[in-house]
Scaffold this motif. Structure first.
Motif, PDB file in Angstrom:
ATOM      1  N   SER A 184      -4.615  -3.587   0.385  1.00 15.63           N
ATOM      2  CA  SER A 184      -5.695  -3.254   1.323  1.00 15.63           C
ATOM      3  C   SER A 184      -6.906  -2.695   0.591  1.00 15.63           C
ATOM      4  O   SER A 184      -8.050  -3.056   0.893  1.00 15.63           O
ATOM      5  CB  SER A 184      -5.205  -2.245   2.369  1.00 15.63           C
ATOM      6  N   ASN A 231       7.321  -9.961   8.568  1.00 18.40           N
ATOM      7  CA  ASN A 231       6.514  -8.844   9.063  1.00 18.40           C
ATOM      8  C   ASN A 231       7.298  -7.548   9.142  1.00 18.40           C
ATOM      9  O   ASN A 231       6.751  -6.512   9.496  1.00 18.40           O
ATOM     10  CB  ASN A 231       5.911  -9.166  10.434  1.00 18.40           C
ATOM     11  N   LYS A 253       5.084  -4.388   9.280  1.00 20.48           N
ATOM     12  CA  LYS A 253       3.816  -4.681   8.612  1.00 20.48           C
ATOM     13  C   LYS A 253       2.882  -5.378   9.595  1.00 20.48           C
ATOM     14  O   LYS A 253       2.579  -6.555   9.465  1.00 20.48           O
ATOM     15  CB  LYS A 253       4.064  -5.535   7.369  1.00 20.48           C
ATOM     16  N   GLU A 254       2.434  -4.621  10.582  1.00 18.06           N
ATOM     17  CA  GLU A 254       1.555  -5.136  11.626  1.00 18.06           C
ATOM     18  C   GLU A 254       0.135  -4.688  11.327  1.00 18.06           C
ATOM     19  O   GLU A 254      -0.126  -4.075  10.292  1.00 18.06           O
ATOM     20  CB  GLU A 254       2.035  -4.606  12.981  1.00 18.06           C
ATOM     21  N   SER A 255      -0.795  -4.942  12.251  1.00 22.81           N
ATOM     22  CA  SER A 255      -2.178  -4.500  12.035  1.00 22.81           C
ATOM     23  C   SER A 255      -2.246  -2.984  11.914  1.00 22.81           C
ATOM     24  O   SER A 255      -3.084  -2.444  11.197  1.00 22.81           O
ATOM     25  CB  SER A 255      -3.090  -4.996  13.159  1.00 22.81           C
TER      26      SER A 255
END
Length: 178
Positions: A101, A80, A16-18
């Motif tokens: 999001s 993450n 779960k990064e950018s």
């Protein structure tokens, strides 16, 4: 449950990064459940059991330590990384992240409207803030006008240069006398 995972069972790893990414691997080993906190737990308290899961992911051996033995998915390390043995759990996690999001994007206009209102309230409560805002707007308007004048001046200079070239060109032609 991680404790009942079997060799060659699929394991899903979501970063779960950018820029999110997923890896899919195959379990190679699962350790026996052990207490997460081996000492200091009061008598009669349920102790959380954990296992270590080893998996072949992208051709390399990976180790996922202290996964909850009685669950099929968990956040790994700092949260993450999401690890699961259930495709349905992975789909649910991805759907939740996507909805989060979308919610953030939908709030952008609402937040912009709030900023405008906050500025109005600040101007109402603080006359010096209002004066500063008015001055900044006036300066921005003046800068825009100066830029327009500079462009107009440049256009006039170009037109005069072309006119002078035309006039110079006309002056070199022979004049016929009658």
């Amino acid at each position: 449950m991680f404790s009942s995972s079997r060799v060659n069972q699929t394991i899903y790893i979501l970063y779960k990064e950018s820029v999110p990414r997923i890896e899919i691997g195959s379990i190679t080993q699962v350790t026996q459940p052990v207490s997460k906190y081996p000492m200091g737990v009061p008598y009669g308290t349920m102790q959380e059991q954990v296992v270590d899961v080893y998996a072949n992911v992208g051709g390399s051996q990976r180790q996922f330590q202290q996964l909850p033995a009685d669950k099929e998915s968990a956040d790994f390390k700092t949260g993450n990384v999401f690890v699961t043995i259930s495709r349905d759990a992975m789909n649910a996690e991805i759907s939740n992240l996507k909805n989060e999001s979308v919610s953030i994007i939908n709030r952008v206009d609402e937040e912009r409207q709030k900023i405008v209102k906050y500025d109005e309230i600040l101007m109402q409560l603080n006359p010096e803030f209002a004066e500063k805002q008015r001055q900044e707007q006036e300066i921005a308007n003046l800068k825009n006008q100066v830029a327009q004048l500079a462009q107009t001046n440049s256009n006039l200079e170009n037109m005069m240069a072309r006119l002078m070239e035309k006039l110079d060109g006309d002056g070199t032609k022979p004049v016929k006398n009658k």
